[in-house]
Design an enzyme around this catalytic site. Structure first.
Site, PDB file in Angstrom:
ATOM      1  N   ASN A   1      49.585  47.373  37.805  1.00 44.05           N
ATOM      2  CA  ASN A   1      50.335  46.306  37.118  1.00 44.05           C
ATOM      3  C   ASN A   1      49.580  45.893  35.856  1.00 44.05           C
ATOM      4  OD1 ASN A   1      51.839  46.409  39.443  1.00 44.05           O
ATOM      5  ND2 ASN A   1      50.951  44.559  40.325  1.00 44.05           N
ATOM      6  N   ASP A   2      48.284  45.669  36.022  1.00 44.94           N
ATOM      7  CA  ASP A   2      47.496  45.272  34.861  1.00 44.94           C
ATOM      8  C   ASP A   2      47.121  46.465  33.999  1.00 44.94           C
ATOM      9  OD1 ASP A   2      47.222  42.432  34.818  1.00 44.94           O
ATOM     10  OD2 ASP A   2      46.217  42.616  36.748  1.00 44.94           O
TER      11      ASP A   2
ATOM     12  N   ARG B   1      45.803  39.342  48.236  1.00 49.52           N
ATOM     13  CA  ARG B   1      45.645  38.580  46.995  1.00 49.52           C
ATOM     14  C   ARG B   1      45.228  37.153  47.361  1.00 49.52           C
ATOM     15  NH1 ARG B   1      50.491  41.774  45.287  1.00 49.52           N
ATOM     16  NH2 ARG B   1      49.984  42.730  43.307  1.00 49.52           N
TER      17      ARG B   1
ATOM     18  N   GLU C   1      41.644  48.318  36.654  1.00 47.73           N
ATOM     19  CA  GLU C   1      42.879  47.758  36.102  1.00 47.73           C
ATOM     20  C   GLU C   1      42.723  47.334  34.645  1.00 47.73           C
ATOM     21  OE1 GLU C   1      44.143  44.355  38.359  1.00 47.73           O
ATOM     22  OE2 GLU C   1      42.116  43.578  38.603  1.00 47.73           O
TER      23      GLU C   1
ATOM     24  N   ARG D   1      40.770  40.654  48.218  1.00 44.25           N
ATOM     25  CA  ARG D   1      40.364  40.640  46.812  1.00 44.25           C
ATOM     26  C   ARG D   1      39.948  39.236  46.464  1.00 44.25           C
ATOM     27  NH1 ARG D   1      44.620  41.934  42.315  1.00 44.25           N
ATOM     28  NH2 ARG D   1      45.343  39.836  42.867  1.00 44.25           N
TER      29      ARG D   1
ATOM     30  N   ARG E   1      53.187  41.996  31.436  1.00 41.81           N
ATOM     31  CA  ARG E   1      53.726  42.277  32.767  1.00 41.81           C
ATOM     32  C   ARG E   1      54.825  41.313  33.181  1.00 41.81           C
ATOM     33  NH1 ARG E   1      49.001  41.688  37.117  1.00 41.81           N
ATOM     34  NH2 ARG E   1      50.663  41.241  38.581  1.00 41.81           N
TER      35      ARG E   1
ATOM     36  N   HIS F   1      57.218  27.289  45.236  1.00 36.55           N
ATOM     37  CA  HIS F   1      57.200  27.164  46.697  1.00 36.55           C
ATOM     38  C   HIS F   1      58.426  27.807  47.314  1.00 36.55           C
ATOM     39  CE1 HIS F   1      54.345  23.464  46.494  1.00 36.55           C
ATOM     40  NE2 HIS F   1      53.762  24.605  46.247  1.00 36.55           N
TER      41      HIS F   1
ATOM     42  N   CYS G   1      47.096  50.125  44.260  1.00 40.37           N
ATOM     43  CA  CYS G   1      47.678  48.942  44.897  1.00 40.37           C
ATOM     44  C   CYS G   1      48.637  48.204  43.982  1.00 40.37           C
ATOM     45  CB  CYS G   1      46.595  48.008  45.420  1.00 40.37           C
ATOM     46  SG  CYS G   1      45.513  47.369  44.139  1.00 40.37           S
TER      47      CYS G   1
HETATM   48  C1  PEP Z   1      47.536  45.142  39.758  1.00 37.04           C
HETATM   49  O1  PEP Z   1      47.125  44.649  38.701  1.00 37.04           O
HETATM   50  O2  PEP Z   1      48.178  46.205  39.802  1.00 37.04           O
HETATM   51  C2  PEP Z   1      47.277  44.462  41.036  1.00 37.04           C
HETATM   52  C3  PEP Z   1      47.520  45.047  42.175  1.00 37.04           C
HETATM   53  O3  PEP Z   1      46.809  43.203  40.999  1.00 37.04           O
HETATM   54  P1  PEP Z   1      47.716  41.935  40.615  1.00 37.04           P
HETATM   55  O4  PEP Z   1      49.144  42.405  40.522  1.00 37.04           O
HETATM   56  O5  PEP Z   1      47.520  40.937  41.681  1.00 37.04           O
HETATM   57  O6  PEP Z   1      47.155  41.527  39.304  1.00 37.04           O
HETATM   58 MG    MG Z   2      45.745  43.057  38.703  1.00 41.89          MG
END
Ligand code: PEP
Ligand code: MG
Length: 666
Positions: free
Chosen positions: A519-520, A362, A496, A398, A530, A255, A567
């Protein structure tokens, strides 16, 4: 007087931490076995030292006032400097002793009074921040009030008092018992709730011991530091004085981190290292981007950080002037920049940051603020607020992406965390009721607006898409039947999981757009984690294979006539953003805080340079090649008004890939 010497390096994760040396007076060659033993010892010492640093033991061995860098996790972006104010919260609950209650009735009344006092504090602070935080974040204070009202907690503490224990000891035992249930669960999100409950317990105990320091902390830039700060603690410092937040417990989803992001205060959470009491009163640098806190700085380092902070300030001022200008190259090529959001406050920032819309909302973030699934009506209200704030710009919601490293405590099956294999769309398809409720809420929120787009996470094959689309159709039909004026929104798929790269042509027949979650994608393509900051920094973007994968994604999507954006976090790195645009991505989506810097970088280059950067990127053969390229691109796109410091003129991604210059001095 020594005639024989044998030395081996003590290494951990490619960093030399020291040298292990043995010497002897006798002239004798050390043999292979000696060498092997010493090498083994060196390797074991390396991990023992790293572990000692991680758990804070190390600092007992080193000088307390030596310059040091303490590592944690980025909680909220930004760089700041201020004096540490360590919140002393009555110590650990386990340290509160049991004592004989002199009068049971009096102790029960004191318990009620202490709970009332904490409830009043929460509501006073809520009122103070009501102008600066959205309803969702303010709801956190209500969550505190709910915990305080919990009949179980009160009953457990009262029973303990009736057994003869004094009120402070009774609260400590009751709260500790509550929190332990959460501790035992391996999921990180639930452990956060344990920290929240303990923070609240300490607060009540503080009142009972009459130790709660409810005075507002004095003037000057203050960094609030604490073992497990709660959102109530930020009320101790005047907003104008609060420049940073550092906590030992917690994660990016705590939080306190959520509120820090909403207020724009740099924060580092989950710091590991010296006992925080050592920091009290000392000047700290809070680097919310790198997730590091620097203490006891030398004169030169202090001056360097002060310069960097000043440079950021000037940079922000210079970015202010382009806020309402378009993201367009010097020769007129337009770029579409979206923001990544998840809390209602982000929508307002997105508009002011001059974004073209929200490229990634998100939806799991607002879900984390509830202690149960939000209802269709609650979700619709949340989404409606964002859609309205951004209207007529598009908002890409999403659908819920949980599982693996993203958990919701109340959605764990048989109290087990959802595995990576159950994440994202797989969870939703396994729970069509949850999926349908969210789809209905989003479609309802879009009534009369029409700027909603839906994005599906972790899709690996056409079957998952087909099932999802059937549920969208079902939601549309249901709502039409109920007289709601629904429009079927554009639907996109996240790329992803590497499997999706090979399905793009098939997926493209059924969706309107693609968005790449780097990211994924990076973690699954490169076998990294990650959340492991060292791993992510070392094996993230500067990998030529990831660049090749991105190139292929663009080719496939464009061949099918569908737009594709990025993204993942890398899109917010100005140098990487220029390379991605040169490669042909149609849009980039990033955190609102970094968008102005990316826009400024775009405005400084021309389209031919973008193409050259992309060509060079695809010719890179090694990570070193990519790092060199990104540093070069960063210099080209550097923001005017920013001085040359260790940050500017260097891609964040390229810089992160190098060993941190100060980390080894810890
Ligand atoms: C990603 O995986 O790059 C992404 C934008 O989604 P998240 O980071 O929320 O998994
Ligand atoms: Mg992701």
């Amino acid at each position: 007087q020594y005639r024989g010497v044998l030395g081996v390096p003590v290494v951990h994760r490619q960093k030399v931490l020291g040298v292990l040396l043995v010497r002897q007076r006798k002239a004798r060659r050390f043999d292979d076995a000696d060498e092997a033993v010493l090498t083994t010892l060196g390797a074991q010492l390396g991990s023992a030292i790293a572990h000692a640093k991680a758990i804070g033991e190390w600092c007992r061995l080193c000088r307390p006032h030596r310059q040091r860098t303490i590592s944690g996790v980025p909680g909220a972006l930004g760089l700041s400097m201020g004096h540490a104010e360590v919140i002393v919260d009555g110590g650990q609950l386990v340290d509160i002793p049991d004592r004989q209650a002199s009068n049971v009735q009096v102790e029960v009344e004191r318990l009620h009074a202490a709970i009332r006092a904490v409830r009043d504090e929460a509501s006073a602070i809520r009122t103070r921040f009501s102008g600066q935080l959205g309803e969702t974040e303010l709801g956190l204070f209500d969550a505190y009030a709910m915990l305080l009202d919990s009949p179980e907690l009160l009953a457990a503490a009262t029973t303990e008092i009736q057994r003869g224990n004094w009120a402070a000891g009774s609260v400590a035992r009751a709260v500790e018992e509550f929190a332990k249930h959460f501790d035992a669960i391996p999921d990180a999100y639930l452990r956060e709730r344990a920290a929240d409950i303990r923070a609240l317990g300490k607060r009540i105990v503080g009142h009972l011991l009459d130790k709660t320091d409810s005075t507002t902390i004095g003037d000057g830039p203050i960094v609030l530091v604490g073992q497990c700060l709660s959102v109530l603690d930020i009320g101790k410092v005047k907003r104008a004085n609060l420049v940073g937040i550092v906590t030992a417990e917690g994660s990016a989803f705590s939080h306190i981190a959520i509120v820090a992001r909403a207020l724009g205060i740099p924060a580092v959470v989950g710091v590991q290292g010296p006992p925080l009491a050592y920091l009290d009163g000392h000047e700290l640098v809070v680097d919310g981007d790198a997730g590091q806190v620097h203490a006891h700085l030398s004169g030169a380092m202090r001056a360097e950080f002060a310069r960097a902070i000043d440079s950021r300030r000037r940079e922000n001022a210079s970015l202010e002037s382009i806020r309402h200008l378009e993201a367009v190259t010097a020769d007129g090529q337009r770029a579409t920049l979206y923001v990544n959001a998840g809390l209602s406050a982000d929508a307002e920032i997105a508009v002011t940051a001059g974004a073209s819309g929200i490229g990634l909302y998100r939806s799991e973030l607002p879900f984390m603020l509830f202690d149960r699934l939000p209802s269709e009506r609650e979700q619709a209200q949340l989404y409606r607020a964002v859609l309205q704030a951004m209207h007529p710009l598009p908002v890409t919601i999403r659908v819920l992406d949980i599982g693996g490293d993203k958990q919701l405590p109340y959605l764990q099956e048989r109290r087990e965390p959802l595995t990576r294999g159950q994440r994202g769309i797989r969870f939703l398809l396994d729970h069509p009721d949850v999926f349908l409720t969210q789809l209905r809420a989003a479609l309802r929120a879009n009534e009369g607006l029409g700027n909603l787009r839906l994005l599906l996470p972790m899709i690996t094959c056409v079957d998952e898409l087909d099932q999802s689309l059937r549920l969208v159709d079902q939601a549309v039909e249901q709502l039409e039947g109920e007289g709601v004026d629904v429009r079927r929104p554009e639907i996109g798929v996240m790329i992803e999981v590497p499997a999706a790269i090979y399905q793009i042509a098939l997926l493209a027949k059924k969706v309107a757009f693609f968005s790449v979650g780097t990211n994924d994608l990076a973690q699954f393509l490169l076998a990294t984690d990650r959340d492991d900051t060292s791993g992510a920094a070392r094996f993230g973007l500067p990998h030529p294979a990831l660049l090749q994968a991105l190139h292929r994604i663009i080719e496939e999507a464009h061949q099918a006539g569908k737009p594709v954006s990025v993204c993942g976090e890398i899109a917010g790195d100005p140098a990487v953003a220029l390379v991605l645009l040169g490669m042909g991505f149609d849009a980039l989506s990033m955190g609102p805080a970094v968008l102005p810097r990316v826009k400024a970088a775009i405005r400084r280059v021309d389209s031919a340079s973008l193409r050259n950067f992309a060509d060079e990127a695809l010719r890179c053969q090694s990570r070193a090649d990519v790092e060199r390229l990104l540093s070069k691109v960063a210099r080209t796109g550097a923001v005017e008004g920013a001085s040359s410091t260790q940050w500017e003129g260097e891609s964040v991604v390229a810089a992160a890939a190098k060993p941190h210059p100060t980390a080894v001095t810890n």
